[in-house]
Design an enzyme around this catalytic site. Structure first.
Site, PDB file in Angstrom:
ATOM      1  CB  CYS A  26      -0.918   0.018   1.218  1.00  0.00           C
ATOM      2  SG  CYS A  26      -1.814   1.576   1.385  1.00  0.00           S
ATOM      3  CB  THR A  55      -5.501   5.051  -8.576  1.00  0.00           C
ATOM      4  OG1 THR A  55      -5.135   6.234  -7.865  1.00  0.00           O
ATOM      5  CG2 THR A  55      -6.208   5.419  -9.872  1.00  0.00           C
ATOM      6  CG  HIS A  91      -4.283   4.087   3.084  1.00  0.00           C
ATOM      7  ND1 HIS A  91      -3.336   3.456   3.880  1.00  0.00           N
ATOM      8  CD2 HIS A  91      -4.755   5.131   3.823  1.00  0.00           C
ATOM      9  CE1 HIS A  91      -3.245   4.082   5.037  1.00  0.00           C
ATOM     10  NE2 HIS A  91      -4.091   5.114   5.020  1.00  0.00           N
ATOM     11  CG  ASN A 127     -11.937   9.673  -6.745  1.00  0.00           C
ATOM     12  OD1 ASN A 127     -12.951  10.275  -7.080  1.00  0.00           O
ATOM     13  ND2 ASN A 127     -10.722  10.104  -7.065  1.00  0.00           N
ATOM     14  N   GLY A 129     -12.905   6.032 -10.042  1.00  0.00           N
ATOM     15  CA  GLY A 129     -11.495   6.144 -10.428  1.00  0.00           C
ATOM     16  C   GLY A 129     -10.526   6.040  -9.270  1.00  0.00           C
ATOM     17  CG  ASP A 131      -2.013  13.956  -5.694  1.00  0.00           C
ATOM     18  OD1 ASP A 131      -2.965  13.303  -5.262  1.00  0.00           O
ATOM     19  OD2 ASP A 131      -1.369  13.632  -6.717  1.00  0.00           O
ATOM     20  CG  HIS A 147      -8.120  13.725  -3.895  1.00  0.00           C
ATOM     21  ND1 HIS A 147      -6.932  13.524  -4.562  1.00  0.00           N
ATOM     22  CD2 HIS A 147      -8.781  12.541  -3.931  1.00  0.00           C
ATOM     23  CE1 HIS A 147      -6.892  12.263  -4.991  1.00  0.00           C
ATOM     24  NE2 HIS A 147      -7.988  11.654  -4.629  1.00  0.00           N
ATOM     25  CG  HIS A 178      -6.852   8.937  -0.927  1.00  0.00           C
ATOM     26  ND1 HIS A 178      -6.938   7.586  -1.181  1.00  0.00           N
ATOM     27  CD2 HIS A 178      -7.042   9.565  -2.109  1.00  0.00           C
ATOM     28  CE1 HIS A 178      -7.147   7.412  -2.480  1.00  0.00           C
ATOM     29  NE2 HIS A 178      -7.231   8.593  -3.069  1.00  0.00           N
TER      30      HIS A 178
HETATM   31  P1  AMP Z   1      -7.320   8.315  -6.183  1.00  0.00           P
HETATM   32  O1  AMP Z   1      -7.212   8.272  -7.686  1.00  0.00           O
HETATM   33  O2  AMP Z   1      -8.515   9.064  -5.671  1.00  0.00           O
HETATM   34  O3  AMP Z   1      -7.167   6.941  -5.580  1.00  0.00           O
HETATM   35  O4  AMP Z   1      -6.103   9.211  -5.710  1.00  0.00           O
HETATM   36  C1  AMP Z   1      -4.818   8.732  -5.498  1.00  0.00           C
HETATM   37  C2  AMP Z   1      -3.921   9.939  -5.501  1.00  0.00           C
HETATM   38  O5  AMP Z   1      -2.707   9.590  -4.898  1.00  0.00           O
HETATM   39  C3  AMP Z   1      -3.611  10.464  -6.910  1.00  0.00           C
HETATM   40  O6  AMP Z   1      -4.023  11.828  -7.014  1.00  0.00           O
HETATM   41  C4  AMP Z   1      -2.097  10.290  -7.010  1.00  0.00           C
HETATM   42  O7  AMP Z   1      -1.481  11.323  -7.730  1.00  0.00           O
HETATM   43  C5  AMP Z   1      -1.696  10.305  -5.541  1.00  0.00           C
HETATM   44  N1  AMP Z   1      -0.437   9.625  -5.258  1.00  0.00           N
HETATM   45  C6  AMP Z   1      -0.091   8.361  -5.629  1.00  0.00           C
HETATM   46  N2  AMP Z   1       1.143   8.072  -5.181  1.00  0.00           N
HETATM   47  C7  AMP Z   1       1.578   9.160  -4.509  1.00  0.00           C
HETATM   48  C8  AMP Z   1       2.776   9.494  -3.817  1.00  0.00           C
HETATM   49  N3  AMP Z   1       3.806   8.623  -3.719  1.00  0.00           N
HETATM   50  N4  AMP Z   1       2.887  10.720  -3.252  1.00  0.00           N
HETATM   51  C9  AMP Z   1       1.862  11.590  -3.340  1.00  0.00           C
HETATM   52  N5  AMP Z   1       0.703  11.351  -3.968  1.00  0.00           N
HETATM   53  C10 AMP Z   1       0.561  10.154  -4.555  1.00  0.00           C
HETATM   54 ZN    ZN Z   2      -2.515   1.596   3.501  1.00  0.00          ZN
END
Ligand code: AMP
Ligand code: ZN
Length: 112
Positions: free
Chosen positions: A4, A94, A97, A86, A92, A30, A101, A99
């Site tokens: 993760c 990705t 875990h 999300n 969407g 981000d 935004h 989170h």
């Molecule tokens: P989601 O698409 O809502 O799951 O958002 C995941 C977010 O995590 C995306 O906006 C990615 O750019 C961000 N993200 C993924 N890996 C990292 C990282 N190592 N550091 C900072 N942000 C990240």
């Molecule tokens: Zn996690």
């Protein structure tokens, strides 16, 4: 949680540009910002998505929202911001875990 990316940010094995941290949560920039200011707020406890929030773990979600305004102010979002979460493939998501935004730094326009 193995594999993760956000748990790895929490344990320090992946670097991040932190803006806030306490015993329950972390907020960082981000890596691929979609707005001039784009912060990700996460609980330190691994919760996969909104689908996994329940009566036992929801305190940390309330805690994140209790700090959101302070975090927004600390990164200069004096004129407002949007918080987006999300959940699942259609939205969407990705990183599985949970989170939030925290987005702003320009007029965002109507979304909902
Ligand atoms: P989601 O698409 O809502 O799951 O958002 C995941 C977010 O995590 C995306 O906006 C990615 O750019 C961000 N993200 C993924 N890996 C990292 C990282 N190592 N550091 C900072 N942000 C990240
Ligand atoms: Zn996690």
């Amino acid at each position: 949680m193995d594999n993760c990316v956000f748990c790895k940010i929490i344990d320090g094995s992946i670097p991040s540009n932190k803006v806030y941290e306490d015993d329950k949560m972390l907020a960082f920039h981000d890596i691929q910002p979609e707005t001039p200011v784009h912060i990700v707020m996460i609980p330190k406890e691994h919760i996969a998505s909104v689908d996994e929030v329940n009566a036992e773990n929801s305190d940390v979600i309330a805690h994140i929202f209790s700090k959101a305004g302070e975090i927004a102010a600390s990164v200069g979002l004096e004129n407002g911001y949007r918080i987006v979460t999300n959940c699942g493939p259609d939205a969407g998501q990705t990183v599985f875990h949970i989170h939030f935004h925290l987005m702003g730094g320009k007029t965002l326009g109507k979304m909902v």
